[in-house]
Design an enzyme around this catalytic site. Sequence first.
Site, mmCIF file in Angstrom:
data_model
loop_
_atom_site.group_PDB
_atom_site.id
_atom_site.type_symbol
_atom_site.label_atom_id
_atom_site.label_comp_id
_atom_site.label_asym_id
_atom_site.label_seq_id
_atom_site.Cartn_x
_atom_site.Cartn_y
_atom_site.Cartn_z
ATOM 1 N N THR A 44 40.122 35.004 35.977
ATOM 2 C CA THR A 44 40.862 34.141 36.911
ATOM 3 C C THR A 44 42.026 34.899 37.534
ATOM 4 O O THR A 44 42.239 34.867 38.750
ATOM 5 C CB THR A 44 41.389 32.895 36.168
ATOM 6 O OG1 THR A 44 40.282 32.121 35.729
ATOM 7 C CG2 THR A 44 42.282 32.049 37.067
ATOM 8 N N TRP A 46 42.413 37.785 38.246
ATOM 9 C CA TRP A 46 42.012 38.823 39.186
ATOM 10 C C TRP A 46 41.443 38.270 40.491
ATOM 11 O O TRP A 46 41.204 39.041 41.420
ATOM 12 C CB TRP A 46 40.937 39.713 38.552
ATOM 13 C CG TRP A 46 41.410 40.540 37.408
ATOM 14 C CD1 TRP A 46 42.329 40.189 36.461
ATOM 15 C CD2 TRP A 46 40.978 41.857 37.070
ATOM 16 N NE1 TRP A 46 42.484 41.200 35.553
ATOM 17 C CE2 TRP A 46 41.662 42.243 35.903
ATOM 18 C CE3 TRP A 46 40.062 42.737 37.632
ATOM 19 C CZ2 TRP A 46 41.474 43.466 35.292
ATOM 20 C CZ3 TRP A 46 39.869 43.958 37.027
ATOM 21 C CH2 TRP A 46 40.578 44.328 35.864
ATOM 22 N N GLU A 115 34.786 32.811 54.195
ATOM 23 C CA GLU A 115 34.129 33.874 53.428
ATOM 24 C C GLU A 115 32.630 33.706 53.632
ATOM 25 O O GLU A 115 32.182 32.748 54.272
ATOM 26 C CB GLU A 115 34.517 33.789 51.946
ATOM 27 C CG GLU A 115 35.968 34.185 51.701
ATOM 28 C CD GLU A 115 36.330 34.228 50.231
ATOM 29 O OE1 GLU A 115 35.429 34.368 49.387
ATOM 30 O OE2 GLU A 115 37.522 34.116 49.933
ATOM 31 N N ASP A 209 30.943 36.710 25.595
ATOM 32 C CA ASP A 209 31.037 36.305 24.185
ATOM 33 C C ASP A 209 30.467 34.899 23.927
ATOM 34 O O ASP A 209 29.713 34.691 22.982
ATOM 35 C CB ASP A 209 32.489 36.364 23.707
ATOM 36 C CG ASP A 209 33.121 37.730 23.935
ATOM 37 O OD1 ASP A 209 32.374 38.718 24.086
ATOM 38 O OD2 ASP A 209 34.362 37.810 23.966
ATOM 39 N N HIS A 230 28.972 41.738 43.957
ATOM 40 C CA HIS A 230 29.866 41.615 45.115
ATOM 41 C C HIS A 230 29.580 42.795 46.030
ATOM 42 O O HIS A 230 29.566 43.944 45.582
ATOM 43 C CB HIS A 230 31.333 41.612 44.677
ATOM 44 C CG HIS A 230 32.248 41.113 45.755
ATOM 45 N ND1 HIS A 230 32.489 41.815 46.910
ATOM 46 C CD2 HIS A 230 32.956 39.964 45.866
ATOM 47 C CE1 HIS A 230 33.319 41.121 47.681
ATOM 48 N NE2 HIS A 230 33.612 39.989 47.067
ATOM 49 N N ARG A 276 26.558 36.292 50.088
ATOM 50 C CA ARG A 276 26.852 37.527 49.372
ATOM 51 C C ARG A 276 25.602 38.304 48.947
ATOM 52 O O ARG A 276 25.573 39.524 48.987
ATOM 53 C CB ARG A 276 27.645 37.115 48.139
ATOM 54 C CG ARG A 276 28.433 38.152 47.529
ATOM 55 C CD ARG A 276 29.369 37.540 46.527
ATOM 56 N NE ARG A 276 30.611 37.113 47.145
ATOM 57 C CZ ARG A 276 31.616 36.570 46.478
ATOM 58 N NH1 ARG A 276 31.505 36.367 45.182
ATOM 59 N NH2 ARG A 276 32.722 36.218 47.089
ATOM 60 N N HIS A 335 29.593 41.107 39.585
ATOM 61 C CA HIS A 335 30.807 40.343 39.883
ATOM 62 C C HIS A 335 30.838 38.985 39.196
ATOM 63 O O HIS A 335 31.868 38.568 38.684
ATOM 64 C CB HIS A 335 30.887 40.173 41.402
ATOM 65 C CG HIS A 335 32.111 39.469 41.878
ATOM 66 N ND1 HIS A 335 33.377 39.975 41.688
ATOM 67 C CD2 HIS A 335 32.274 38.298 42.544
ATOM 68 C CE1 HIS A 335 34.274 39.147 42.227
ATOM 69 N NE2 HIS A 335 33.625 38.108 42.742
ATOM 70 N N ARG A 370 26.052 32.236 43.770
ATOM 71 C CA ARG A 370 27.260 31.409 43.933
ATOM 72 C C ARG A 370 27.860 31.583 45.332
ATOM 73 O O ARG A 370 28.024 32.717 45.809
ATOM 74 C CB ARG A 370 28.293 31.812 42.885
ATOM 75 C CG ARG A 370 29.607 31.077 42.990
ATOM 76 C CD ARG A 370 30.542 31.572 41.924
ATOM 77 N NE ARG A 370 30.828 32.977 42.101
ATOM 78 C CZ ARG A 370 31.875 33.456 42.752
ATOM 79 N NH1 ARG A 370 32.752 32.641 43.297
ATOM 80 N NH2 ARG A 370 32.065 34.761 42.853
ATOM 81 N N LEU A 376 36.586 29.119 41.158
ATOM 82 C CA LEU A 376 37.832 28.530 40.653
ATOM 83 C C LEU A 376 37.731 27.010 40.729
ATOM 84 O O LEU A 376 38.166 26.289 39.814
ATOM 85 C CB LEU A 376 39.027 29.053 41.457
ATOM 86 C CG LEU A 376 39.304 30.566 41.311
ATOM 87 C CD1 LEU A 376 40.333 31.045 42.337
ATOM 88 C CD2 LEU A 376 39.783 30.921 39.906
#
Length: 525
Positions: A44, A46, A115, A209, A230, A276, A335, A370, A376
Amino acid sequence: MPTPAADVLVLGSGVAGLTAAAHAARQGRTAIVLTKAEFDDSATSWAQGGVAAALEEDRDSPDLHLADTITAGAHLCDVDAVRVLVTEGPERIRDLIGSGARFDQLGPVLATTREGGHSVARVIHAGGDATGAEIQRALAATTRDLGIEIRERWRVTDLLVEGGRCVGVRALDAAGAPRQVRAGHTVVATGGAGQCFAVTTNPPVATGDGIAMALRAGVAVADLEFMQFHPTALDAPTTPRVLLSEALRGEGAILRDDDGVAFMLEEHPLGDLAPRDVVARAITRRCNERGLDHLWLDATAIPNFPDRFPTIWGHVRALGLDPTHDFLPVAPAAHYLSGGIATDLDGASNLAGLWACGEAACSGVHGANRLASNSLLDGLVFGSRIVEAIVAGRDGPTQTGVMRGIAPWAPGPVGRPDVGGTTDRAEFQRVLTRDAGVLRERASLERASVALGSMRARTLEDANLLDVGRALVHAALAREESRGTHTRLDHPDRDHAFDGRFVFGRDGAPAFVPLPATADLETGA
Ligand code: SIN
């Protein structure tokens, strides 16, 4: 049953985990957050580009955001989950602003940018290109104000399952001592697994994890073949790679090949702002055809680069590049993992007491690729919904969202991480990057499967990466078509026979679960 240490145990301190923890505390529940590094060490922090939401009713709508998400997701999204995301998202953003997050303004209104894959400018941002850091700051402040217990440098090893439900986790505390942490409900928000690949934008903590723990416990995990690359990571030998946000292209940057030709309009009507997966594929193909490591991003036309993109400016200047004059070398990098622990519309996994949100989850909102800046938002929306469901007394999944067609958890052993081998992380990163990257085929995936099969990790995190990497390859072999971020050179077209998900469960092999017949895949209606 022993007294739980907390009502809600949250694994991970990114946007999804802190949203869940804060919401739980506000609802009068005790919450503990375990994080394996420092509190702020999450993907997050980043995140650059921003948060996508239909906030301006005069030129945008949740329906338009839904349509863009489904198109980018190559028609593998769960339409109900996307509807939840796009309709509840704006309210969650207003909550976040109410609790102190400061987004960039253009006069009296929030500034927005475009975007890839978005038909309108709906991506809000903070600090220019430091959106994640601002959200992390605001959520961390809330978490501290609410007095939530944070345990830093605790590493979870496996799920505690008793009487057919998850009752917490086994973990290594900050001193490395084995511990059990018990809870009424456990929320996995441990993020993604970009560290499976040698070239990634993800922080070192992104080692899959939570997903690996779920795989070892036989909890349903879906869509692992959809690792998103990405398209514009800076091709400089840094680990991780410096991300050059899609928002640069939203503000006028264009991709150029080695002859200086702007090529993206040949590839897609949206040109440089194509989804993307399309851009990553186009770059990789051109590089392969011409024997190149990278192409170029021309950001010289962006006015006020240092003010609008201060984070990126700092990174590239530190490497001696000046984006106002130089083209920037770019190549795709791992990414975002669109798959993860399968959940219903409230974030419930198929094991009672276990919930998942954020990148660790497969809620169905991302499908096969995505949409930029939806992650987010995903954390904000589903982190909250989990707590609402817990407060409402829910303990297990409903047959909604991705959970439709997935059977309840089958009792059986909960596997422990397999450590003690000699394999270096770099060895399996090389294999996955070469053989299961942007472009794959049966032969390369089989090679990867054999190579990973003979490896044994040295450390806990590497064991987690290996578990996720093996499952990723297994699912990628099973999906004999190309869709979204999964491109099979030997099966170049989308095939409706694969309108569904590969779901790992108790037996370790991915089972195919078709999408519900009621969803209109092409329109999302
Ligand atoms: C970016 O800023 O390009 C990344 C945003 C995202 O991954 O959604």
